[in-house]
Design an enzyme around this catalytic site. Structure first.
Site, PDB file in Angstrom:
ATOM      1  N   LEU A 265      11.620 -20.137  -4.831  1.00  0.00           N
ATOM      2  CA  LEU A 265      10.559 -19.372  -4.166  1.00  0.00           C
ATOM      3  C   LEU A 265       9.205 -19.584  -4.839  1.00  0.00           C
ATOM      4  CD1 LEU A 265       9.773 -16.974  -2.180  1.00  0.00           C
ATOM      5  CD2 LEU A 265      10.233 -15.452  -4.124  1.00  0.00           C
TER       6      LEU A 265
ATOM      7  N   TRP B 255     -11.723  -2.293  -8.237  1.00  0.00           N
ATOM      8  CA  TRP B 255     -12.424  -1.908  -9.477  1.00  0.00           C
ATOM      9  C   TRP B 255     -13.075  -0.541  -9.328  1.00  0.00           C
ATOM     10  CZ3 TRP B 255     -11.340  -4.482 -13.713  1.00  0.00           C
ATOM     11  CH2 TRP B 255     -11.025  -5.844 -13.647  1.00  0.00           C
TER      12      TRP B 255
ATOM     13  N   ASN C  99       1.413   3.372  -3.011  1.00  0.00           N
ATOM     14  CA  ASN C  99       1.977   3.812  -4.298  1.00  0.00           C
ATOM     15  C   ASN C  99       1.449   5.189  -4.698  1.00  0.00           C
ATOM     16  OD1 ASN C  99       3.129   1.301  -4.431  1.00  0.00           O
ATOM     17  ND2 ASN C  99       1.727   0.482  -5.969  1.00  0.00           N
TER      18      ASN C  99
ATOM     19  N   ASP D 271       0.833  -1.204   0.000  1.00  0.00           N
ATOM     20  CA  ASP D 271       0.000   0.000   0.000  1.00  0.00           C
ATOM     21  C   ASP D 271       0.873   1.263   0.000  1.00  0.00           C
ATOM     22  OD1 ASP D 271      -2.236   1.540   0.055  1.00  0.00           O
ATOM     23  OD2 ASP D 271      -2.870   1.002   2.081  1.00  0.00           O
TER      24      ASP D 271
ATOM     25  N   SER E  93      -8.177  -5.824   4.918  1.00  0.00           N
ATOM     26  CA  SER E  93      -8.805  -5.524   3.616  1.00  0.00           C
ATOM     27  C   SER E  93      -9.147  -6.759   2.778  1.00  0.00           C
ATOM     28  CB  SER E  93      -7.909  -4.582   2.802  1.00  0.00           C
ATOM     29  OG  SER E  93      -7.781  -3.348   3.451  1.00  0.00           O
TER      30      SER E  93
ATOM     31  N   HIS F 146       2.767   3.144  -9.144  1.00  0.00           N
ATOM     32  CA  HIS F 146       2.652   1.682  -9.300  1.00  0.00           C
ATOM     33  C   HIS F 146       3.892   1.131 -10.011  1.00  0.00           C
ATOM     34  CE1 HIS F 146      -1.289   1.903  -7.680  1.00  0.00           C
ATOM     35  NE2 HIS F 146      -1.850   2.473  -8.732  1.00  0.00           N
TER      36      HIS F 146
HETATM   37  C1  FPP Z   1      -1.709   0.168  -3.398  1.00  0.00           C
HETATM   38  O1  FPP Z   1      -1.272   1.497  -3.432  1.00  0.00           O
HETATM   39  C2  FPP Z   1      -1.233  -0.568  -4.536  1.00  0.00           C
HETATM   40  C3  FPP Z   1      -2.020  -1.189  -5.469  1.00  0.00           C
HETATM   41  C4  FPP Z   1      -3.492  -1.188  -5.451  1.00  0.00           C
HETATM   42  C5  FPP Z   1      -1.420  -1.899  -6.594  1.00  0.00           C
HETATM   43  C6  FPP Z   1      -0.210  -2.715  -6.287  1.00  0.00           C
HETATM   44  C7  FPP Z   1       0.520  -2.940  -7.537  1.00  0.00           C
HETATM   45  C8  FPP Z   1       1.858  -2.879  -7.673  1.00  0.00           C
HETATM   46  C9  FPP Z   1       2.818  -2.725  -6.564  1.00  0.00           C
HETATM   47  C10 FPP Z   1       2.445  -2.974  -9.012  1.00  0.00           C
HETATM   48  C11 FPP Z   1       2.248  -4.223  -9.751  1.00  0.00           C
HETATM   49  C12 FPP Z   1       2.626  -5.442  -9.036  1.00  0.00           C
HETATM   50  C13 FPP Z   1       2.955  -6.607  -9.634  1.00  0.00           C
HETATM   51  C14 FPP Z   1       3.078  -7.796  -8.784  1.00  0.00           C
HETATM   52  C15 FPP Z   1       3.213  -6.732 -11.077  1.00  0.00           C
HETATM   53  P1  FPP Z   1      -2.379   2.640  -3.504  1.00  0.00           P
HETATM   54  O2  FPP Z   1      -2.584   2.974  -4.933  1.00  0.00           O
HETATM   55  O3  FPP Z   1      -3.578   2.190  -2.760  1.00  0.00           O
HETATM   56  O4  FPP Z   1      -1.666   3.804  -2.764  1.00  0.00           O
HETATM   57  P2  FPP Z   1      -2.355   4.945  -1.899  1.00  0.00           P
HETATM   58  O5  FPP Z   1      -3.022   4.283  -0.751  1.00  0.00           O
HETATM   59  O6  FPP Z   1      -1.196   5.774  -1.485  1.00  0.00           O
HETATM   60  O7  FPP Z   1      -3.299   5.674  -2.814  1.00  0.00           O
END
Ligand code: FPP
Length: 247
Positions: free
Chosen positions: A137, A75, A28, A26, A198, A43
């Site tokens: 792994l 979604w 990104n 969480d 979650s 991301h």
């Molecule tokens: C949460 O951060 C992250 C996600 C919903 C997506 C996770 C995806 C990746 C790390 C990239 C792809 C991964 C793979 C395995 C190919 P957020 O967007 O909820 O962040 P925020 O809470 O700061 O808005």
């Protein structure tokens, strides 16, 4: 030490490392905002962290890593972000699969694939087939997944089988979940400062040690991961027993 008796190939680490680590990645979006970048750039940076944590798991001989990449609730995000996220999964899968295979990593994608784009489903099937017999792994990535979906799906499978109807017990349920046959997570990590499960691995997290950190996922580097492992190593896992019983 009690949990792995039925998984002879996966023994608890003598140095108190987890066998199975599950992570909600969480933060990104907030990371990107701080850098004045688009959420998608966040991301993309998050994928770098995924690679770093996979490397750290290999170094430490951690057997199973399960990552929550996209939950059924995601979604509801803006259409553009959802589209970009799936594009990213597809590209990363295509780009990294050879490297994962070279490293003997066994990949499994968990979640409801029925609504995913055909090209993504083909790429997932190919990646799983290619790495099926690898012995390094075990990397599980949850895409369009939720713990309730997994339970419901599993219980529906059980109910369809007249033989199992009479005998629905905990083992029977564990055996119809997406990660059947693997040990339950020892350590759950959530980055990004939020303290919630979650809808992730609801059944399997029953006895898992929970670790929450304010670090945002793109900043969660190898030393941040080691802090989580050290914290885990210092905990006493009782599985319902008293401290005296554990000796
Ligand atoms: C949460 O951060 C992250 C996600 C919903 C997506 C996770 C995806 C990746 C790390 C990239 C792809 C991964 C793979 C395995 C190919 P957020 O967007 O909820 O962040 P925020 O809470 O700061 O808005």
């Amino acid at each position: 030490m009690f949990k792995y008796a039925s998984h002879p190939g996966l023994k608890a680490h003598a140095d108190n490392l987890p066998v199975h680590v599950a992570i909600i990645m969480d933060g990104n979006g907030r990371w990107a905002k701080r850098q004045n970048l688009s959420r998608t750039k966040g991301h993309i940076q998050g994928v770098q962290t995924v690679r770093e944590v996979i490397g750290a798991c290999q170094e430490k001989n951690i057997s199973v890593l399960t990552l929550f990449a996209f939950g059924v609730e995601n979604w509801k995000r803006p259409t553009k972000e959802v589209r970009n996220l799936f594009r990213l999964f597809f590209l990363v899968l295509r780009k990294d699969i050879a490297k994962l295979h070279e490293n003997s990593i066994k990949l499994k994608i968990i979640g409801d694939r029925t609504v995913l784009h055909k090209a993504l489903v083909s790429a997932i099937n190919e990646a799983e087939d290619l790495t099926r017999h690898n012995t390094g792994l075990q990397l599980n990535i949850a895409v369009n997944y939720s713990g309730r979906w997994d339970l419901l799906n599993g219980i529906q499978k059980l109910m369809k089988d007249p033989m199992s109807k009479k005998d629905i017990n905990e083992d029977a349920i564990s055996q119809v979940l997406s990660l059947a046959g693997l040990p339950e997570p020892d350590l759950f990590i959530r980055t990004g400062g939020v303290q919630r499960i979650s809808n992730f691995m609801l059944w399997e997290l029953a006895y898992t040690e929970l670790y929450f950190t304010n670090t945002l996922w793109p900043d969660f580097n190898k030393s941040a991961f080691e802090l989580a492992l050290n914290d885990y190593a210092s905990r006493e896992r009782r599985f319902g027993l008293t401290a005296e019983q554990l000796g």
